[in-house]
Motif scaffolding. Structure first.
Motif, PDB file in Angstrom:
ATOM      1  N   VAL A  75       0.827  -1.209   0.000  1.00 42.06           N
ATOM      2  CA  VAL A  75       0.000   0.000   0.000  1.00 42.06           C
ATOM      3  C   VAL A  75       0.862   1.260   0.000  1.00 42.06           C
ATOM      4  N   GLY A  76       2.185   1.100  -0.089  1.00 40.18           N
ATOM      5  CA  GLY A  76       3.088   2.241  -0.027  1.00 40.18           C
ATOM      6  C   GLY A  76       3.117   3.009  -1.340  1.00 40.18           C
ATOM      7  N   ALA A  77       3.667   4.241  -1.259  1.00 41.53           N
ATOM      8  CA  ALA A  77       3.778   5.085  -2.452  1.00 41.53           C
ATOM      9  C   ALA A  77       5.098   5.833  -2.422  1.00 41.53           C
ATOM     10  N   ASP A  78       5.825   5.725  -3.503  1.00 43.91           N
ATOM     11  CA  ASP A  78       7.038   6.507  -3.718  1.00 43.91           C
ATOM     12  C   ASP A  78       6.617   7.706  -4.564  1.00 43.91           C
ATOM     13  N   SER A  79       6.566   8.871  -3.939  1.00 46.31           N
ATOM     14  CA  SER A  79       5.990  10.037  -4.609  1.00 46.31           C
ATOM     15  C   SER A  79       6.904  10.660  -5.653  1.00 46.31           C
ATOM     16  N   HIS A  80       8.183  10.225  -5.698  1.00 51.56           N
ATOM     17  CA  HIS A  80       9.123  10.927  -6.575  1.00 51.56           C
ATOM     18  C   HIS A  80      10.303  10.025  -6.903  1.00 51.56           C
ATOM     19  N   ALA A  81      10.377   9.578  -8.149  1.00 53.87           N
ATOM     20  CA  ALA A  81      11.491   8.733  -8.590  1.00 53.87           C
ATOM     21  C   ALA A  81      11.791   9.022 -10.050  1.00 53.87           C
ATOM     22  N   HIS A  82      13.018   8.734 -10.440  1.00 49.80           N
ATOM     23  CA  HIS A  82      13.460   8.912 -11.824  1.00 49.80           C
ATOM     24  C   HIS A  82      13.822   7.529 -12.364  1.00 49.80           C
ATOM     25  N   LEU A  83      12.866   6.892 -13.004  1.00 49.98           N
ATOM     26  CA  LEU A  83      13.048   5.514 -13.460  1.00 49.98           C
ATOM     27  C   LEU A  83      13.182   5.397 -14.963  1.00 49.98           C
ATOM     28  N   ASP A  84      13.138   6.500 -15.677  1.00 47.08           N
ATOM     29  CA  ASP A  84      13.154   6.429 -17.133  1.00 47.08           C
ATOM     30  C   ASP A  84      14.553   6.510 -17.729  1.00 47.08           C
ATOM     31  N   GLY A  85      15.585   6.406 -16.881  1.00 46.30           N
ATOM     32  CA  GLY A  85      16.944   6.380 -17.410  1.00 46.30           C
ATOM     33  C   GLY A  85      17.199   5.147 -18.256  1.00 46.30           C
ATOM     34  N   ARG A  86      18.101   5.267 -19.191  1.00 41.49           N
ATOM     35  CA  ARG A  86      18.340   4.177 -20.132  1.00 41.49           C
ATOM     36  C   ARG A  86      18.944   2.940 -19.478  1.00 41.49           C
ATOM     37  N   ASP A  87      19.550   3.108 -18.313  1.00 42.69           N
ATOM     38  CA  ASP A  87      20.166   1.958 -17.654  1.00 42.69           C
ATOM     39  C   ASP A  87      19.219   1.271 -16.682  1.00 42.69           C
ATOM     40  N   ASN A  88      17.940   1.637 -16.708  1.00 41.03           N
ATOM     41  CA  ASN A  88      16.964   1.022 -15.817  1.00 41.03           C
ATOM     42  C   ASN A  88      16.178  -0.069 -16.532  1.00 41.03           C
ATOM     43  N   ASP A  89      15.997  -1.194 -15.863  1.00 41.80           N
ATOM     44  CA  ASP A  89      15.042  -2.203 -16.303  1.00 41.80           C
ATOM     45  C   ASP A  89      13.760  -1.927 -15.534  1.00 41.80           C
ATOM     46  N   VAL A  90      12.887  -1.133 -16.116  1.00 43.71           N
ATOM     47  CA  VAL A  90      11.707  -0.645 -15.410  1.00 43.71           C
ATOM     48  C   VAL A  90      10.856  -1.796 -14.878  1.00 43.71           C
TER      49      VAL A  90
END
Length: 272
Positions: free
Chosen positions: A18-33
């Protein structure tokens, strides 16, 4: 020879999804979303706000999240990039917000005098222009402010943002500044730095934030909480921040976890 202490795995914290991460940068090219979000859910993080730093990043990265309905979007031009911003960027942002319901806030926008990437006057100009866009669109605002608090607050007051839906991202100041922001009706989002022993002012401030105006964030891939400080951050580690805040506030960590998740979903207008 002493044995190196193993870090606790975040999935062993036992937090409900039920948690929420209100702010993250996951769209970097080195991320496996897909993998990052699967780990997040396994560690209790159901909702994630991905921050696109400008229209180009939004156009290039939006498709990464097509299969992930619990990810919402923020879009804004960071103050570091103010010197490169144009009227065309504002027009692109306006168009994006008019067509994409997953965009829930203009941000992160603001001022940053810590680095000299854009002149302060240029930052202030484009900060005001993006605030004007938020007013035009009747959108929430998420603020980035570093070593520029007085100027940032002066602009927000001048433009009538007191009482409007505003989230102070990555809040790291003390009780005095927390009170200034809270008096204006705003919300505060606390990152993993609250787990650092030397963050004394922030650790004091989290004790006075009203329960309904406290949000959690990773700011991934930055600012990993203890015991992962210095490692790459991701939403799966958010629980360590929540547990430290609960300890400082004398609250049940599971209740705080659920409430902060609800606070994020309420602030960003997300269906439960």
């Amino acid at each position: 020879m002493s044995k190196k202490k193993e870090r606790q795995l975040p999935e062993t914290l036992g937090l409900s999804p039920v948690g929420a991460d209100s702010h993250a940068h996951l769209d970097g090219r080195d991320n496996d979303v897909d993998a990052v979000l699967a780990r997040a859910l396994a560690c209790g993080v159901r909702t994630v706000g991905n921050v696109f730093l400008g229209p180009a990043a939004y156009r290039e990265g939006r498709a990464l999240f097509e299969r992930h309905d619990d990810v919402f979007f923020l879009l804004g031009v960071h103050p570091h990039e103010a010197a490169k911003m144009t009227d065309a960027d504002l027009a692109d942002m306006r168009q994006a917000f008019s067509t994409d319901p997953r965009l829930r806030a203009v941000g992160e926008i603001g001022l940053d005098y810590f680095y000299d990437f854009s002149p302060p006057e240029t930052q202030q100009h484009w900060f005001r222009r993006q605030l004007e866009l938020a007013l035009e669109l009747d959108q929430r605002v998420v603020i980035h402010c570093r070593d520029a608090e007085d100027d940032c607050l002066e602009i927000l007051d001048d433009m009538g943002f007191g009482g409007r839906p505003l989230l102070w991202h990555c809040f790291g100041l003390g009780p005095e500044w927390a009170e200034k922001l809270l008096r204006r009706g705003w919300h505060l989002s606390v990152p993993g730095t609250v787990t650092y022993a030397k963050s004394e002012a922030l650790r004091e401030a989290v004790r006075i934030i009203p329960a309904d105006r406290l949000l959690l964030e990773t700011d991934a891939p930055y600012l990993s909480p203890e015991p992962y400080r210095g490692k790459r951050n991701e939403p799966a580690l958010l629980g360590f921040t929540a547990l430290e805040i609960a300890l400082l506030r004398g609250e049940n960590p599971h209740e705080l976890w659920a409430r902060c998740g609800d606070n994020a979903r309420d602030f960003f207008g997300l269906a439960d």
